[in-house]
Design a protein around this motif. Structure first.
Motif, PDB file in Angstrom:
ATOM      1  N   GLU A 133     -38.942 -43.098 -25.918  1.00  0.00           N
ATOM      2  CA  GLU A 133     -38.496 -42.015 -25.321  1.00  0.00           C
ATOM      3  C   GLU A 133     -39.462 -40.915 -25.845  1.00  0.00           C
ATOM      4  O   GLU A 133     -40.794 -40.965 -25.529  1.00  0.00           O
ATOM      5  N   SER A 157     -30.316 -41.256 -36.161  1.00  0.00           N
ATOM      6  CA  SER A 157     -30.173 -41.963 -34.752  1.00  0.00           C
ATOM      7  C   SER A 157     -31.077 -43.211 -34.607  1.00  0.00           C
ATOM      8  O   SER A 157     -30.909 -43.869 -33.654  1.00  0.00           O
ATOM      9  N   LEU A 158     -32.306 -43.246 -35.479  1.00  0.00           N
ATOM     10  CA  LEU A 158     -33.145 -44.500 -35.284  1.00  0.00           C
ATOM     11  C   LEU A 158     -32.815 -45.749 -36.297  1.00  0.00           C
ATOM     12  O   LEU A 158     -32.606 -45.411 -37.231  1.00  0.00           O
ATOM     13  N   ASN A 199     -32.799 -46.421 -30.777  1.00  0.00           N
ATOM     14  CA  ASN A 199     -32.137 -45.281 -30.667  1.00  0.00           C
ATOM     15  C   ASN A 199     -30.625 -45.648 -30.539  1.00  0.00           C
ATOM     16  O   ASN A 199     -30.570 -46.131 -29.252  1.00  0.00           O
ATOM     17  N   GLU A 222     -36.510 -41.108 -20.290  1.00  0.00           N
ATOM     18  CA  GLU A 222     -35.674 -42.433 -20.478  1.00  0.00           C
ATOM     19  C   GLU A 222     -35.531 -43.564 -19.597  1.00  0.00           C
ATOM     20  O   GLU A 222     -35.349 -44.394 -19.988  1.00  0.00           O
ATOM     21  N   ILE A 258     -35.776 -34.326 -33.193  1.00  0.00           N
ATOM     22  CA  ILE A 258     -35.247 -35.738 -33.115  1.00  0.00           C
ATOM     23  C   ILE A 258     -34.563 -36.030 -34.620  1.00  0.00           C
ATOM     24  O   ILE A 258     -34.973 -35.829 -35.544  1.00  0.00           O
ATOM     25  N   ASN A 282     -28.297 -43.780 -29.937  1.00  0.00           N
ATOM     26  CA  ASN A 282     -27.751 -42.788 -29.023  1.00  0.00           C
ATOM     27  C   ASN A 282     -27.690 -43.329 -27.619  1.00  0.00           C
ATOM     28  O   ASN A 282     -26.923 -43.473 -26.919  1.00  0.00           O
TER      29      ASN A 282
END
Length: 466
Positions: A244, A287-288, A348, A226, A283, A350
């Motif tokens: 990521e 969240s995308l 992302n 990250e 994943i 998050n």
């Protein structure tokens, strides 16, 4: 080295001392001091011999003969840590990197120490090591780290047992740790120089000492942490962006302006892409966040209607470790949008990490004014083996439009492309300015309920085929 100079000095001292021999012998203090000096001199001589022998042994252990690895530009392996070297990347450009030699290699359940060796100018590399727990690093390989692992039943089993998701870790002398994810396992010829290629970040492990002309080779993909993700992560159509632990590649785009369900004054822009999870955990696709930006910075959110017209389904649910899938993302944009490029931005939610894909935009006013394509007929043959399509192309521009067989296609959501059985008129189709051409195409009938028919990159969603 001659030791005569060391003996000449004592001889001169002895000659001088003999002249005062009687006075020296009669003075006890001088005798004691002389004895102490003699003992100290002998100790210094013995210590010097030991240090010289130890230095020769260390030099013999670390010396590497031969020429540097072909893609390096330094001689020998005495390059200090941190010295910059230049490596060719694509035959036309170079990249400057810093040499930091690895010291340990960690595989699941096993750790190896790392030594440095060179490969010959002929490309063959057959280093020998007696320690089964010591790997050999090809000097200078720091884009794709190439290491040899000693051949043994245990090491062969270790390499053959690696599976997708397994991590390989390389620690360098400078304290940096690189993580790689197992990608593939192949058998290569001993003389194959491709294993030393420095074009893609990763790691290559070669099983050394195998009998015959072939060797077991394992490749690992570099895992970007990250901390290494940057806002300038920008790629183009067909290139892979790292976000990521996911990799995204946009394979095609479609501009749609003639669907009856599109609101007046608008058009649709669809992005077909591939995404792969290269990490170890699933994943959450929720969240995308995927947005489309034009040159002026205007943002366009996902459109369910446009996404449904894509060649693939919407990305939903979780993407498991090492899973790869294809999906579509569609957007509603102004019909007369003037923008040389569009940026597809994936964020992302998050972590805030982002990936940018720059896409050439050929739609807008130029595309809308260039041609008008309609599909008026969609029929399934009575024997349920073929699909008959009929439509027309109107040239609204000032230059002739030429349509070839490669400009039309029928495919389903799984990416399958179906056979074109007949066409009327035959290809190529030439449509003069201001003229309209009617066409009829017969395709092999897909086994699915839906399919997508495209002409000049304009797509038509077909349903109820079965």
């Amino acid at each position: 080295m001659s030791i005569e100079p060391q003996n000449s000095a004592p001889e001169e001292n002895n000659d001088t001392s003999s002249q005062n021999k009687s006075s020296l012998l009669s003075n006890p203090a001088v005798l004691i001091a002389g004895g102490i000096a003699l003992v100290a001199l002998l100790a210094v001589l013995v210590l010097s011999v030991i240090l010289i022998q130890q230095g020769e042994e260390d030099e013999g252990e670390t010396a590497v003969s031969g020429t540097p690895t072909p893609f390096g530009n330094s001689e020998g392996n005495g390059l200090p840590r941190g010295e910059e070297i230049v490596i060719g990347m694509d035959g036309s450009s170079t990249i400057s990197v810093t040499l930091d030699s690895p010291v340990t290699l960690s595989l699941p359940g096993q750790q190896f120490n790392v030594q440095t060796q060179l490969i010959g100018a002929d490309g063959t590399w057959t280093p020998a090591t007696d320690d089964l727990e010591t790997a050999v690093w090809v000097y200078g390989s720091i884009v794709n780290y190439v290491l040899g692992v000693p051949d043994s039943d245990e090491n062969r089993t270790l390499l053959e047992a690696l599976a997708p998701g397994d991590e390989l870790t390389l620690a360098t002398r400078g304290g940096t740790s690189f993580t790689f994810s197992f990608n593939r396992r192949t058998t290569e010829l001993v003389t194959n120089r491709d294993v030393f290629a420095q074009t893609t970040p990763g790691i290559t492990l070669v099983l050394l000492g195998s009998e015959g002309n072939e060797r077991l080779v394992v490749n690992g993909r570099y895992v970007v942490s990250e901390a290494n993700n940057q806002a300038d992560n920008v790629v183009g159509l067909g290139e892979t962006a790292q976000l990521e632990n996911s990799q995204l590649t946009v394979n095609s785009t479609t501009y749609i302006a003639d669907r009856v369900e599109i609101p007046p004054g608008f058009a649709l822009f669809v992005v077909d892409y591939q995404i792969q999870n290269v990490g170890l955990t699933a994943i959450d696709s929720g969240s995308l966040q995927m947005q489309l930006l034009d040159n002026l910075g205007n943002q366009y959110a996902l459109s369910p209607l446009a996404t449904q017209l894509g060649n693939f389904p919407t990305l939903v649910g979780f993407l498991n470790a090492n899973q790869m899938t294809q999906a579509s993302a569609g957007y509603q944009i102004p019909l007369g949008l003037e923008s040389d490029t569009l940026s597809w931005v994936v964020t992302n939610g998050n972590s805030g990490a982002q990936a940018y894909v720059t896409l050439l935009f050929t739609g807008g006013a130029a595309a809308a004014a260039g041609s008008n394509i309609t599909l008026a007929r969609v029929d399934v043959s009575t024997d349920l083996t073929s699909l008959i399509l009929g439509g027309q192309v109107t040239n609204l521009g000032t230059q002739p439009i030429v349509i070839t067989e490669s400009d039309v296609a029928l495919q389903t959501q799984d990416g399958a492309i179906y056979l074109l059985l007949s066409t009327n008129p035959p290809f190529p189709w030439t449509v003069s300015p201001g003229q309209t051409l009617q066409f009829f195409l017969t395709y092999q009938l897909p086994p699915s309920e839906t399919a997508v028919f495209t002409v000049l990159n304009q797509g038509f969603q077909l349903s109820g085929l079965r």
